[in-house]
Design an enzyme around this catalytic site. Structure first.
Site, PDB file in Angstrom:
ATOM      1  N   CYS A 287      27.849 -28.304  74.094  1.00  0.00           N
ATOM      2  CA  CYS A 287      26.474 -27.859  73.975  1.00  0.00           C
ATOM      3  C   CYS A 287      26.416 -27.028  72.703  1.00  0.00           C
ATOM      4  O   CYS A 287      27.423 -26.810  72.040  1.00  0.00           O
ATOM      5  CB  CYS A 287      26.083 -26.994  75.170  1.00  0.00           C
ATOM      6  SG  CYS A 287      26.024 -27.899  76.726  1.00  0.00           S
TER       7      CYS A 287
ATOM      8  N   GLY B 231      23.933 -31.577  71.464  1.00  0.00           N
ATOM      9  CA  GLY B 231      23.276 -31.821  72.742  1.00  0.00           C
ATOM     10  C   GLY B 231      21.858 -32.300  72.533  1.00  0.00           C
ATOM     11  O   GLY B 231      21.053 -31.586  71.947  1.00  0.00           O
TER      12      GLY B 231
ATOM     13  N   ASN C 124      28.245 -22.422  76.163  1.00  0.00           N
ATOM     14  CA  ASN C 124      28.933 -23.638  75.745  1.00  0.00           C
ATOM     15  C   ASN C 124      30.366 -23.543  76.225  1.00  0.00           C
ATOM     16  O   ASN C 124      31.080 -22.632  75.832  1.00  0.00           O
ATOM     17  CB  ASN C 124      28.880 -23.776  74.220  1.00  0.00           C
ATOM     18  CG  ASN C 124      29.627 -25.000  73.736  1.00  0.00           C
ATOM     19  OD1 ASN C 124      29.781 -25.972  74.469  1.00  0.00           O
ATOM     20  ND2 ASN C 124      30.102 -24.966  72.504  1.00  0.00           N
ATOM     21  N   GLY C 125      30.772 -24.453  77.084  1.00  0.00           N
ATOM     22  CA  GLY C 125      32.129 -24.411  77.611  1.00  0.00           C
ATOM     23  C   GLY C 125      32.173 -24.891  79.039  1.00  0.00           C
ATOM     24  O   GLY C 125      31.267 -25.602  79.483  1.00  0.00           O
TER      25      GLY C 125
ATOM     26  N   TYR D 117      35.542 -34.761  65.899  1.00  0.00           N
ATOM     27  CA  TYR D 117      34.338 -35.499  66.256  1.00  0.00           C
ATOM     28  C   TYR D 117      33.076 -34.649  66.438  1.00  0.00           C
ATOM     29  O   TYR D 117      32.012 -35.002  65.969  1.00  0.00           O
ATOM     30  CB  TYR D 117      34.585 -36.267  67.560  1.00  0.00           C
ATOM     31  CG  TYR D 117      33.348 -36.893  68.154  1.00  0.00           C
ATOM     32  CD1 TYR D 117      32.781 -38.029  67.567  1.00  0.00           C
ATOM     33  CD2 TYR D 117      32.731 -36.336  69.268  1.00  0.00           C
ATOM     34  CE1 TYR D 117      31.632 -38.600  68.106  1.00  0.00           C
ATOM     35  CE2 TYR D 117      31.588 -36.906  69.810  1.00  0.00           C
ATOM     36  CZ  TYR D 117      31.035 -38.032  69.231  1.00  0.00           C
ATOM     37  OH  TYR D 117      29.910 -38.595  69.751  1.00  0.00           O
TER      38      TYR D 117
END
Lengths: 467, 467, 467, 467
Positions: free
Chosen positions: A2, A27, A99-100, A246
């Site tokens: 995210c 996201g 985020n995680g 990526y």
């Protein structure tokens, strides 16, 4: 996967909007902004940033403090609301964007429920928010965050917007610093302004200068006109290597390393000796690595695959029947560069193998003589429990080794990056990286007895919504 | 610069939808599909194809004959409806989708009004449809199209969906074949199906094989299970060179020439002798030319500018204040590839010069030592009256010559393609190309006494809506 | 049962909007306005007037000439558009809004198709518009309307907005004047303005004074600042009696007769001799008749049924399961006025008998001792082919006589109005009324050999959409 | 003036929806439902119940416990959410819907803020919810509600949905029972189900039998399959008289008294001796009183004013210019009943006098010879601090006495109900009624030193949002 932001800015909602646009690639499923003047203002919605805020008056999100979020598609269940930032009224009013992934969230959930806290969703973000809110009932923010970090396991790069004492933004990272988070500063006529963001591109587009990354285990407090740094936990760096491979945009700088540089070197580091006529990247993420690869191997680089810019990552065919063909819809082939050629096809990585196989099939359909598949990333053999969508081992095509990987994706040969090559490209000591998806060495305590169960439990819960 | 399709296909609306997605780059402003079984079904709307048909049941567009359209932003005025295809109930029921521009439409409008035809818009598409409908009152389709072609001047690659005799699709191109239009064929278990489309990529994504281009002055009739070709007017080919330079997708084939090939050669054909460190393309259109240029000149090719994929061509900043900065929002710089470097910046063309100047400024801000601007297209010195958005001479930065063009866009040097180099790259006799924007030689009769007045009148009408 | 307006007014769209609000009871299914300055502007949509124009800028409907429509729910099929007014571009541009029903429309449809006219819907409005447009190709409006009237059979009170010669509104009524249509005038500082409307309440709310009804077979032309009257066909008046009984608002004046007065007299005219304790009206339409009835019979009048004002005529339960109970949802009972009482329940009419039976059941549930049903209208025994939703004879509960009507609706007794009483209440010669639904004497030529087939054919077509 | 419901029902959301429809007259501005199975589900929105839940799948609101709310228009400020029920996650998860007004909410707000509770709105509902939540952190629900009642002053008939121990609905009323709240029961095959609702009509439409009113100071706990009654505070009844006069539906039963009966008697109790020709009610609320008045005085009752059913209480003219005329838009006059007549116009009450004056003007415009205004309610001379929208004394036309009230509203005479007549009509001891708006005797402690300041402070806060 995210994206988050937190900031003090005279035009907070506007800066938040632009930064979220810049990290939209993290996201595309939902977006939201929470701001604070003397009250809180919240707008969230499903879709791209431009869709969520289409026709929405940003001025309505009043205040000079804000946090924001873009969400990667997950099968959450959130009856009361829509998406992040999550918000709690008590105590002080506080919101969180995250985020995680918390690996012990089932346990945390049980504890919270015993404390009369109602959890509405299966999101670990809600758990994290409530753990912190619970601590905050007893203590100040610094002690509360320390208590929180002692309880939660896994990865979390997060921002909190706190109503207490007029308001502040708190940005923090787990002691391993798995997911990225950077801090920027801007000089304005009204004094200094500050922003925390998942990637430095979010700072670039709003005029902030990158100061540095939030340190693992560090808490950064952004107030009106000031910033404070508190090291809460001892740092044990284990930065996610897949951000470089990526996830992140090539124009981002993570831990002082340019993602573009890393990808270019990833291409250069590939050891390859087949005779091929041309190097073709899979657009858009693999272009940099393919360029490095082509130059190093003195091979012609050609854009043999053209992407339809109007079909997003999350585009879904409105007709079931044709969903299979979606990869063809998104990519078109330049026949001249492909027909009769021996091709080195460079992609960033091979995860499930499905897309790789379709790409090879597509090139062969257009007359490719040979297709040699180059993965700029080493074989992905283990699930990720830290927030990347590859948490079920059986789904990984290389989970049982790379024997006959050529057969599985239909290529004439498959060449992988080595772990050593990846580490060298990143240019950071191996000990400071999380390579768990490549070597199974997980940096955090996985308190569940069986690591495999982590993802399975998670999936079951997602599907059944029984917990 | 619009895109059109016309087809006979058992799944007509679905094939139309996918082809329009593939030619979305020709117009992001509006989209529409008209189908026919025994009745007509129409759906149009403003926005991208995915937006217009978001949540719309394609099955509701019944039938096996269809035409479709994507529209480039224009300041039209269409009180009764929204966008193309235009539809008339009388006679027979007929709809039309059009790519091009009629240069004598003011005159045609006057004639039509004298014949009791109400024109609701300032669109030349409505004029074209009514001229044809008027002919059709007196005659059969072939004679009617001949009559129409004798009346209208300018460029028109168009498709008509006609209700007469159970229905048919008519595709046709003006005698000069200025705008592109190709024909494809598909073998199915139900027999052959046919599609006409502005670009061959529209055929690729729906499984049609490219047969050939519709010839200048030709009428192609697609019926259920059959196709007919009638040469209505003598062909005087003058194909638009700018389709190769900028408009079309690189994976399209126009008049048998691969757009990718042409662009690659455009890069190779540039004569350049400055000392530079790196070649950087302006994404996405210039990448192919930049690659050809870099390889020919033996210079390193680098992706120094990264595009935000989530901000479309038509993205508009929701706040006036920051509209100026939009180019920065869409493009981000890889500092390492730019800072301290002497850069050859390759763009497809220089039209108004505004974007070029912003790009140079942006690179300098990131520390570029020198910026040498390469235009893969020769100087654009004359307005286009055939449907490309550069119809006012004064707005073209090279309209009075390229003296001090460097100063105007702020570059250290500017290198243009030559007309000869362009013609060579396309690989077609110069006589078969429309190069009017480069040399002022317009292939069609411009019956207005003063060519300049064409665009001026047009603009006035657009703004005042007085006619 | 639709409502129409046509007008010349400096604020045409605004006046149209307010008048449509006033005649909303004639149709809650769809609404639309078409205006004209030098172009036509159209806005239609499904739903109530307030819903269709919710958030719509009325200023966007430019011009000082307008026609408008509210539509009663029908099962139309209109793939190209939404609702009335219908619009044709050729010749001159013309739109039409219609109230009534053409009984020979199947035949007309065949003729039109032979003339290359595409008909998109099963609506007779589209047929009427095309018949007139066809005449207009050959002649002036007066002659065209005469030609039209000679062709069409049935009922039609309609308005046309014509683009020719700068624009005009044409209002006309079939030679029998079955459906109502009145004309009003307003003095303004800019001269006189004119409005045609289905009911005089539409004039009242916009400041127009009622002049008179459009005469049967008359054509009224409203121009900018002037009005003309042309008697096209010899009048053979047969005004619909059901407008007085049920359809029109009580505050309307039709053919010089106050609907309120007529309803009051309908109540007075009922011959009733049972012993009852109280008179209760079915709100809202029956209140006036019930009052007349109570006063005449010296009986106490009580509002024993209370209507939920927030559930409209077209309210549909969002859950199938409870649809049956909808009548209870809309009406609530005052127990004190009902329990233990002998009740005279007054309703405007008995059509299918379903609602009547539910009302009786509801009252009994609340303890009514006796329920005597009073119908202010005589027995409805024959279908209506002129636009009222009772076109299938078998569905009419009295179609085979009123024997055991009490048993069918569960009442202790049923008392009907007599035809003579109805005629007397209206106060017009019996010869000038259409009483077809009561006595089977249809005023128009029903060219279908078997009158019954009219509705059956119509229903079949509606359901199968085969024609 | 809001409406609330709380219930245990196997089809909770569906029953809630239907009951809210039945009490829609208590608030047309917003609506919401909160349900609970093991999670909470919330849907709120602006508009009518049918609008808010239009197209919304009620099944999505899972569970068998629910509370709901309809809101009267107020100028609230609620940046985070939309409308009631309000929801807090901690502790246990709890939601609240409220009808009434807390007179010491400014003080309560200060206390809550000192306790680290963030208040987002200026709504007293949020204050009430937080006071209760604060108590609940320390104690069980009964003790918590007792603590809450000891703190808050004013009027409150409210429902809480509590997540603790599997869930329960708590309904309670302030010790004076100012606003109404009733309890109903339904026998089902699954056992007994229960509902609390502002008015008994909400029970009627969903099959519940009215048990009795919630007692002043009582707490009623609805659990799955059971109900408990706890008298928390000593009852000091002071029921709002205006519920009988205007607010409630006539088909409701409050404190065992039929609202219809009371209104009928209100009409009968008016002492009137003028010579008039006709009695005309102002629809819809005054019809019952007018009927009682007409029968008692042996005067003819006529419906001389017809209401447009499609223009709601909250209808707003989309054009500023015509807003003044809205009363004409909503009401139309039957000229015959008015012209040349001496009219007794019966309305429920006279508050600001604006509407009364417009009504008189309207009747005169249609030729009324005399207009005698009858108010079924005594003169309203004092503001209401308990939730009715007449909280500013200066706005009440009778606040300084009824001298020249005729002149102020333009009537030939004005006849008021007496307080004694009102008490007699209700049929309850005067001591059990709140007549504060009529005599200034406020039943609750108004801890602000100056009662007048209550409304003034409130208004200031509403406008400036400064507190």
């Amino acid at each position: 996967m995210c994206g988050i932001i937190g900031l003090y800015d005279k035009e907070a909602s506007w800066a938040a909007y632009r930064s979220l646009l810049a990290i939209q690639h993290r996201g595309q499923n939902a977006a939201g902004i929470l701001t604070l003047n003397s009250k809180f203002y919240l707008k969230t919605g499903n879709g791209l940033v431009t869709e969520v805020f289409n026709g929405f008056p940003l001025d309505g999100l009043k205040g000079d403090l804000a946090i924001g979020h873009v969400r990667y598609p997950t099968s959450g269940d959130n009856p009361l609301g829509e998406s992040q930032p999550f918000f709690l009224q008590y105590p002080h009013g506080l919101g969180l964007a995250h985020n995680g992934n918390l690996t012990n969230y089932l346990e945390l959930k049980r504890e919270l429920r015993a404390k009369e806290r109602t959890l509405q969703t299966t999101s670990d973000t809600e758990v994290l928010l409530n753990v912190f809110a619970d601590e905050l009932l007893k203590s100040d923010p610094i002690t509360s965050l320390e208590g929180t970090m002692n309880k939660v396991e896994g990865s979390y790069s997060s921002v909190i917007l706190l109503g207490q004492d007029g308001g502040k933004v708190i940005a923090f990272r787990d002691p391993h610093g798995i997911r990225p988070l950077v801090i920027g500063e801007k000089d304005t006529e009204n004094g200094k302004e500050y922003m925390a963001c998942s990637e430095s591109v979010g700072l670039d587009v709003t005029g902030y200068e990158l100061i540095r990354d939030v340190r693992p285990g560090e808490m950064v407090t952004i107030k009106r006109g000031g910033i404070e740094f508190d090291q809460i936990m001892e740092p044990k760096p284990a930065h996610c290597c897949f951000e470089y491979v990526y996830i992140s945009r090539p124009d981002s700088i993570i831990e002082g390393k340019s993602v573009y540089d890393v990808r270019f070197k990833l291409g250069e580091n590939i050891d390859f000796s087949k005779d091929v006529d041309v190097v073709i990247p899979v657009p858009d993420t693999s272009r940099t690595a393919a360029l490095g690869f082509a130059l190093k191997n003195n091979l012609p680089y050609r854009e043999g695959l053209i992407k339809n810019r109007y079909i997003g990552r999350t585009f879904i065919m409105p007709c079931q029947k044709y969903r299979e063909e979606a990869v063809i819809e998104k990519l078109n082939v330049i026949r001249k560069e492909v027909s009769g050629k021996r091709i080195a096809l460079v992609d960033d990585s091979i995860v499930r193998g499905t897309t790789s196989r379709r790409l090879v099939t597509l090139l062969r359909k257009y007359g490719a003589k040979e297709v040699h598949f180059i993965s700029s990333c080493p074989p992905i053999t283990n699930p990720c429990y830290y927030g990347i969508d590859m948490s079920v081992k059986d789904e990984l095509v290389a989970s049982k080794g790379i024997g006959d990987i050529e057969g599985k994706i239909g290529a004439d040969s498959v060449t992988y990056q080595t772990i050593e090559g990846l580490v060298r490209a990143i240019g950071m000591p191996r000990s400071k990286l999380c390579l768990a998806c490549l070597n199974g060495e997980y940096p955090t305590n996985l308190s569940c007895s069986n690591a495999e169960c982590l993802s399975r439990n998670r999936e079951l819960e997602r599907r059944n919504m029984k917990i």
